[in-house]
Design a protein around this motif. Structure first.
Motif, PDB file in Angstrom:
ATOM      1  N   ILE A  70       0.600  -0.603  -0.008  1.00 15.36           N
ATOM      2  CA  ILE A  70       0.150   0.361   0.255  1.00 15.36           C
ATOM      3  C   ILE A  70       0.800   1.243   0.166  1.00 15.36           C
ATOM      4  CG2 ILE A  70      -1.653   1.534   1.305  1.00 15.36           C
ATOM      5  CD1 ILE A  70      -2.184  -1.913  -0.120  1.00 15.36           C
ATOM      6  N   SER A  71       0.637   2.254  -1.052  1.00 11.94           N
ATOM      7  CA  SER A  71       1.715   3.402  -0.967  1.00 11.94           C
ATOM      8  C   SER A  71       0.820   3.993  -0.894  1.00 11.94           C
ATOM      9  CB  SER A  71       1.999   3.502  -2.744  1.00 11.94           C
ATOM     10  OG  SER A  71       0.579   3.561  -3.560  1.00 11.94           O
ATOM     11  N   CYS A  72      -0.481   4.502  -1.192  1.00 17.17           N
ATOM     12  CA  CYS A  72      -1.327   5.806  -0.415  1.00 17.17           C
ATOM     13  C   CYS A  72      -2.391   5.847  -0.245  1.00 17.17           C
ATOM     14  CB  CYS A  72      -1.121   6.888  -1.443  1.00 17.17           C
ATOM     15  SG  CYS A  72      -1.371   6.500  -3.044  1.00 17.17           S
ATOM     16  N   LEU A  73      -3.612   6.017   0.765  1.00 15.17           N
ATOM     17  CA  LEU A  73      -4.502   6.183   1.429  1.00 15.17           C
ATOM     18  C   LEU A  73      -5.168   8.044   1.190  1.00 15.17           C
ATOM     19  CD1 LEU A  73      -3.849   3.643   4.131  1.00 15.17           C
ATOM     20  CD2 LEU A  73      -4.805   3.070   2.101  1.00 15.17           C
ATOM     21  N   ASP A  74      -6.561   7.499   0.989  1.00 13.46           N
ATOM     22  CA  ASP A  74      -7.838   8.779   1.299  1.00 13.46           C
ATOM     23  C   ASP A  74      -8.674   7.543   1.460  1.00 13.46           C
ATOM     24  OD1 ASP A  74      -8.627  11.311   1.140  1.00 13.46           O
ATOM     25  OD2 ASP A  74      -9.299  11.563  -1.428  1.00 13.46           O
ATOM     26  N   ILE A  75      -9.576   9.485   2.041  1.00 13.46           N
ATOM     27  CA  ILE A  75     -11.138   8.479   2.515  1.00 13.46           C
ATOM     28  C   ILE A  75     -12.040   9.725   2.291  1.00 13.46           C
ATOM     29  CG2 ILE A  75     -12.427   7.942   4.161  1.00 13.46           C
ATOM     30  CD1 ILE A  75     -10.318   7.005   6.438  1.00 13.46           C
ATOM     31  N   ASP A  76     -13.144   9.354   1.064  1.00 12.04           N
ATOM     32  CA  ASP A  76     -13.591  10.542   0.940  1.00 12.04           C
ATOM     33  C   ASP A  76     -14.832  10.748   1.253  1.00 12.04           C
ATOM     34  OD1 ASP A  76     -15.680   8.380   0.919  1.00 12.04           O
ATOM     35  OD2 ASP A  76     -15.553   8.115  -1.438  1.00 12.04           O
ATOM     36  N   PRO A  77     -15.749  12.115   1.314  1.00 11.25           N
ATOM     37  CA  PRO A  77     -16.869  12.304   2.775  1.00 11.25           C
ATOM     38  C   PRO A  77     -17.572  10.847   2.575  1.00 11.25           C
ATOM     39  CG  PRO A  77     -16.376  14.249   1.070  1.00 11.25           C
ATOM     40  CD  PRO A  77     -15.429  13.494   0.683  1.00 11.25           C
ATOM     41  N   ALA A  78     -18.437  10.546   1.485  1.00  7.83           N
ATOM     42  CA  ALA A  78     -19.198   9.176   2.183  1.00  7.83           C
ATOM     43  C   ALA A  78     -18.444   8.130   3.007  1.00  7.83           C
ATOM     44  CB  ALA A  78     -19.120   8.669   0.504  1.00  7.83           C
ATOM     45  N   GLY A  79     -17.190   8.514   3.239  1.00  7.58           N
ATOM     46  CA  GLY A  79     -16.109   7.491   3.974  1.00  7.58           C
ATOM     47  C   GLY A  79     -15.854   6.505   3.791  1.00  7.58           C
ATOM     48  N   ASP A  80     -16.103   5.884   1.733  1.00  7.75           N
ATOM     49  CA  ASP A  80     -14.995   4.900   1.338  1.00  7.75           C
ATOM     50  C   ASP A  80     -13.563   5.953   1.312  1.00  7.75           C
ATOM     51  OD1 ASP A  80     -18.190   4.249   0.477  1.00  7.75           O
ATOM     52  OD2 ASP A  80     -18.144   5.531  -1.113  1.00  7.75           O
ATOM     53  N   VAL A  81     -12.976   4.478   1.294  1.00  6.33           N
ATOM     54  CA  VAL A  81     -11.525   4.414   1.657  1.00  6.33           C
ATOM     55  C   VAL A  81     -10.734   3.897  -0.087  1.00  6.33           C
ATOM     56  CG1 VAL A  81      -9.415   3.147   2.669  1.00  6.33           C
ATOM     57  CG2 VAL A  81     -11.770   3.270   3.971  1.00  6.33           C
ATOM     58  N   TRP A  82     -10.058   5.131  -0.164  1.00  4.68           N
ATOM     59  CA  TRP A  82      -9.281   5.109  -2.025  1.00  4.68           C
ATOM     60  C   TRP A  82      -8.191   4.274  -1.408  1.00  4.68           C
ATOM     61  CZ3 TRP A  82     -11.703   6.110  -6.796  1.00  4.68           C
ATOM     62  CH2 TRP A  82     -12.320   7.129  -6.539  1.00  4.68           C
ATOM     63  N   ILE A  83      -7.267   3.535  -2.059  1.00  3.91           N
ATOM     64  CA  ILE A  83      -6.460   3.171  -1.927  1.00  3.91           C
ATOM     65  C   ILE A  83      -5.147   2.955  -2.770  1.00  3.91           C
ATOM     66  CG2 ILE A  83      -5.646   0.517  -0.574  1.00  3.91           C
ATOM     67  CD1 ILE A  83      -8.171   0.152  -0.107  1.00  3.91           C
ATOM     68  N   GLY A  84      -4.299   3.411  -2.802  1.00  2.00           N
ATOM     69  CA  GLY A  84      -3.053   3.199  -3.733  1.00  2.00           C
ATOM     70  C   GLY A  84      -2.214   2.284  -3.625  1.00  2.00           C
TER      71      GLY A  84
END
Length: 359
Positions: A187-201
């Motif tokens: 896993i290189s990077c992470l982001d959580i959008d306003p809806a709570g979904d986790v974006w995983i690079g």
């Protein structure tokens, strides 16, 4: 950046190197401060770009290799170098903390609780506290962290998957390749959008997790990038930027746009990206050798970019300008693009993301 050249607007780039005043051409971290200046971490110290000039920032350690930069909600800049995290307020060093392993990343939640991730341990500092109230070992070598609200924390590792901090008595819930829908354990990077979904690079592309049981990747939705992802950011409109081993990718309205080597980037392998608070964008790249570059005041670039970018993207409401790094050691690039925000959460995760990526 975008600037107006003659009669027609054109998308151009600006490369900053040690010849312009950076501490080194090997860029390791980027962040914007509350003063709207860009802080540039290198393997030989910290530099600051205020739009007119590049200066060296004194952190009390000469030629220190910078591993992490973070701007806190109070405007203080946190600088990770080795096992130390140094806190700056303007030009003053106001605190320095030592940890058991190298500092990797730092985040703050909605309650201004500070989370500091090192390679082996995650620490939590309550608002205003000088000492941590939680110390928990990371299963593997920590690489990135994302927080949402005040009760959702995810930590990515280099080869041991994604881990969620859960329960009344904090413990790790593992999300591993082959057991879940995650594309890779790297896993290189992470982001959580306003809806709570986790974006995983990952090193195999981007996947999205609904924090429950549903996963999406490029095999289900073509709007998610494949390949080695090294960084990601999202602007206030939800447009997403991904740095990859093959350049920069922008996801907007379900379409991917590619900005590659030579024309847009001084090196193929982009390693990071950051967005400025005022809606301008800069990309950070790792370059090992000097490169020809063009220099301009950031303020001029940002002011001239808005009208030009609107001509290129008529429907765009806001601008963002990231900075990116690459693996060849030539500095970093300032470029102009736009990002867009996720749609509001609907009852079903999959249809929502499908609709958003197919518009």
């Amino acid at each position: 950046m975008v600037c107006r050249l003659g009669k027609f607007p054109q998308l151009t780039r600006t490369v900053f190197t040690s010849a312009d005043g950076l501490a080194s051409d090997n860029i390791t971290a980027l962040c914007y401060g509350a003063d709207n200046c860009l802080y540039v971490g290198t393997d030989r110290g910290l530099s600051k770009i205020d739009g007119k000039k590049i200066t060296t920032v004194d952190i009390g350690i000469e030629n220190a290799p910078i591993s992490m930069l973070f701007c806190a909600n109070d405007g203080h800049i946190f600088v990770g170098t080795g096992k130390s995290v140094i806190e700056l307020s303007g030009k003053k060093i106001i605190a320095s903390r030592e940890f058991s392993s190298d500092a990797v990343a730092m985040k703050q939640d909605c309650n201004n609780v500070t989370w500091i991730l090192t390679k082996t341990v995650l620490y939590r500092f309550p608002q205003g506290a000088k000492e941590f109230d939680l110390k928990i070992g990371v299963p593997g070598k920590g690489s990135c962290i994302a927080v949402f609200g005040n009760n959702k924390v995810y930590v990515g590792t280099e080869n041991d998957g994604l881990h969620a901090l859960v329960g009344k008595r904090w413990h790790w819930s593992e999300l591993m390749e082959g057991v879940t829908g995650i594309l890779s354990n790297n896993i290189s990077c992470l982001d959580i959008d306003p809806a709570g979904d986790v974006w995983i690079g990952t090193d195999k592309g981007v996947c999205v997790y609904d924090d429950n049981s549903y996963w999406l990747d490029n095999s289900k939705i073509t709007g998610l990038p494949n390949g080695e992802i090294t960084g990601m950011v999202t602007d206030s409109e939800g447009r997403r930027y991904f740095t990859t081993s093959c350049g920069l990718i922008i996801l907007h309205n379900g379409k991917l746009s590619y900005y590659g080597y030579k024309r847009w980037l001084p090196d193929m392998h982009a390693t990071g990206i950051v967005l400025s608070p005022d809606g301008s964008k800069r990309r950070q790249r790792d370059f090992a050798h000097s490169a020809k570059n063009t220099t301009s005041a950031r303020t001029a670039l940002c002011s001239s970019a808005r009208l030009s970018m609107r001509a290129l993207c008529p429907k765009m409401k806001a601008m963002s300008a990231p900075a990116t790094t690459t693996d060849s050691g030539r500095g970093f690039i300032s470029a102009r693009c736009a990002l867009n925000t996720p749609a509001q959460r609907t009852r079903r995760f999959a249809p929502r993301l499908t609709d958003r990526c197919s518009r």
